[in-house]
Enzyme design. Sequence first.
Site, PDB file in Angstrom:
ATOM      1  N   VAL A  78     -10.413  33.022   1.293  1.00 49.97           N
ATOM      2  CA  VAL A  78     -11.134  32.089   0.528  1.00 49.97           C
ATOM      3  C   VAL A  78     -12.283  32.390  -0.115  1.00 49.97           C
ATOM      4  CG1 VAL A  78     -10.282  30.368   2.553  1.00 49.97           C
ATOM      5  CG2 VAL A  78     -12.394  31.629   2.949  1.00 49.97           C
ATOM      6  N   ASP A  79     -12.867  31.568  -1.139  1.00 56.47           N
ATOM      7  CA  ASP A  79     -13.972  31.890  -1.974  1.00 56.47           C
ATOM      8  C   ASP A  79     -14.991  31.058  -1.001  1.00 56.47           C
ATOM      9  OD1 ASP A  79     -15.693  32.829  -3.955  1.00 56.47           O
ATOM     10  OD2 ASP A  79     -15.440  30.996  -5.128  1.00 56.47           O
ATOM     11  N   LYS A  80     -16.348  31.645  -1.287  1.00 57.33           N
ATOM     12  CA  LYS A  80     -17.376  30.961  -0.410  1.00 57.33           C
ATOM     13  C   LYS A  80     -17.850  29.726  -1.131  1.00 57.33           C
ATOM     14  CE  LYS A  80     -21.642  32.292  -0.908  1.00 57.33           C
ATOM     15  NZ  LYS A  80     -22.237  30.949  -1.386  1.00 57.33           N
ATOM     16  N   THR A 138     -16.087  26.113  -1.491  1.00 61.48           N
ATOM     17  CA  THR A 138     -14.841  26.228  -0.467  1.00 61.48           C
ATOM     18  C   THR A 138     -15.213  25.769   1.014  1.00 61.48           C
ATOM     19  OG1 THR A 138     -13.386  27.498  -1.878  1.00 61.48           O
ATOM     20  CG2 THR A 138     -12.777  27.244   0.194  1.00 61.48           C
ATOM     21  N   LEU A 169     -14.213  36.094   0.421  1.00 65.22           N
ATOM     22  CA  LEU A 169     -14.248  36.848  -0.883  1.00 65.22           C
ATOM     23  C   LEU A 169     -15.113  36.100  -1.782  1.00 65.22           C
ATOM     24  CD1 LEU A 169     -10.416  37.605  -1.798  1.00 65.22           C
ATOM     25  CD2 LEU A 169     -11.743  38.867  -0.311  1.00 65.22           C
TER      26      LEU A 169
END
Length: 666
Positions: A335-337, A340, A491
Site C-alpha cells: 500500500v502507498d502511504k 491510502t 511503499l
Amino acid sequence: MNRFQKWVYGNWSVPVVSGVLIIISFAVQRLAGGAANLTISPQWWLDAGTHATHASAVFTLADVFMVAAAVVAGSGIVIKAVRALIARVIGIDLLVSVAALGAVIIGNFWEAAAVTFLFAIGHALEAATLNKTRSALAELVAVAPDSAVVVRDGEQQEIPAGQVRMGEIVLVKNGAKVPVDGQVVSGTGAIEEASITGESMPVEKSKGDQVFAGTVSRGGFLQVLATGIGADTTLARIIHRVEEAQDAKARTQAFMDRFSQWYTPAVMVLALVAGLIAGDVVLALTLLVIGCPGALVISIPVAIVAGIGRAARNGILIKGGEFLETSAKISAVAVDKTGTLTEGQPRLTDVVVLDPTRDRAEVLRWAAAAEAGSEHPLARPILETAREDGVAPEGIPGTVTPVPGKGIVSDVAGQRVLIGNPPLLDQYGVPDDGSAAQAAEALASDGKTPMIVAVDDTVIGVVAVADQIRRDAPEMVARLHQAGVEKVVMLTGDTRLVAEAVGKATGIDEIHASLLPEDKLDVVAQIQRQGHTIAMVGDGVNDAPALATANIGVAMGAAGSAVAVETADIALMGDNLLKLPEAIGLAKRTVSVMRQNIAIALITVVLLLAGVFAGGVTMSVGMLVHEASVLVVIINAMRLLRKTRASTAPPKSEKTTEKGAKQVTV
C-alpha cells in the site's frame, strides 16, 4: 408481449407441457385395465410376444402420449446438439439426445420421456438460479434513473434521463434519483450512494462536490452541472464492467472447458464399448445419461457469477474470474502511504527558522513562492497557510524543476530556491552545518514530512507538513491478516522516520521508504520472487509501474474515475479501506465454493457409474440424481450472495484509532 406469450417462450413451458403429457400417459394406462397388466417395464418392448398380447388401441395411445412428452422435452435438446456438432463441439446435449433417441428406438418410451423431462426441468431451474446469481447486475440496472428535471430556457422541464445534454443544469430534489454524473453548483443535500460505493449512509453534498447517476437524494435540494451522461456515467461503466466480469473465465473454468471437450467423447466411447461387451443397449444408453458432466460444467461459472455479483453489491468491482481466482491466493499486500493509510489532506504544522537574519513569515514566503508552480501534493498546504498569513506569492515562479525523490528547484525573482530533503542540498552544493538535517530528523521522528528551504546557497529554514492517519487503517491491516495475508507492506516516497511512525501506528509488517516510482516496482518484484502473490493498492498515476507488476492492481476510491474502473483488476468504488480485506475474503470464499462444487460433481458421477455397473441405477434415476447434483452446486454457489457478518464500516472503537490519530500525525 402478453403474459401467455412470455410463458410460452419462457424456461418453464417445455417441462410443464412434457410433464402433463407424462401424467396423461399414465392416466390412460390406468384407465385401460389396471396397473397390473399395464405396468411399464424397461424390457417390455423387447419381449415381442408379450407386447403383441397386451397391445391395444388404448395402450398404444398411452405410448403416443409418452413419446409426445419425450419429443416436447427433447426437441430443443436435439436442436442444440446438432448446432453444437456443426460447430464441431461435442457437449452434454449430444449425450442426452443419443440416450433419449436410443430409448425410443428400443421401446423404452418412459425412460426417454423421463430423461428429457428431467433434463428440461434441470435447464429451467439452472436458468432461474443463474438469473438469481446475476441479481446484482439487475439491481444496478434497476437503479438507473428514468427521468430528469433540467433547466431550459429559464424553466424546469422533466425529460427522459437519456436526453440530458452535457453542461446542462439538473435539479435534484428530495427523494429523486440523480440522473447524471455531475458537480454541485448550488444547494446542499444528503445523497445515498449505496448503488455506487456500497455504503448505505448518506453523504452530505454541497457546492463543488461530485454526485453520481443512480444515487438517491435523502434530503435537500441540489443544482448539478452535468459532466457525464448516458453511457459516460459511473453507473453505466460499473454495469458494463460487472457484465463483462461475470462472463470472464477463471483459469479453473478454462481448464474445465478443455477437460469437457475430451470428457464427453470419452463417455460416448465408454458407453459404446460397455454396450458391445455386455450386449446390452440399455446399459450403453444409461452410461450416456450417467456420464453427463452438467454439474461439472456449471460448477465454476455459477460461483464466479455469484461472487462477482456479491462484490458489486458491496461497491467492489472485480474485473473477471481470473482476477477473482488470483485474489484468493494473495499473500502480500503493498500500500502507498499518502491517501491510502493517511487522509491525503496534509496541512502545514511547523516553520523552523535557521537563518537568524530572517523570520517565520519570510521562510514561509520563500517556500510558498517556490511551490507556486509545483504539482506536488505537499505544495497545497504550504500555499494555503501562506495565504492565511498574508504572505502568498504574487504571480508565478520563472521555472520549476522537479527532482524526483528529492524535491524541487525554482527560479523566484532571479534567485534559486530549493525545497526538499538533504540529498537535494548535496546535489546542488548547498552547505549545511548539520542544523537543517537535525531539524528535519526531529520533525520526521514526530511523523511529519520535513522540507528544507534554501535560497541561493543559504539554508534559511525547514517547513513540515503532516497528514492524519485514517481511522480505519489499523483495522484494515488487522483484517488483512485475518483474511490470510501474511505480509502488509508500505511503499512510500516519504522519509524513513515518517514511514516508521505510520507503520507503528497501523501495524504494517514491512516498510520501504524514500522510494522513487521505479523503486516501488523493484520492491513489488522482489516480494514476488519470495514466492508471494501480491496486490498493490495505489492511485494509478505515479504507482502505475508497481500496479502493472503486481499480480493484482487495486484502485481505491474509484467512483467517478473512468480509468480506474476500466483498468484496475479490482476497483474499490468507495474510500473505505475495509473493502480491501472484504474483497480478498470474498475471493477466498468463492474459490472454496468452486472446489466444493467440483468435488460434488465428480463424486456424483463416480457413484452413479458404480451404481450402473452394480445394477439398480436406470436412465431415469441417473438423470434425476444428475439434475439434483446440478441444483446442489448452484445452491451452494448462491450462498455467496448472502451478506457476511463482518462489517465493512469503520471500527466503532475510538480507543485504538484515536490513539493512532492523536499520537502520530503524519
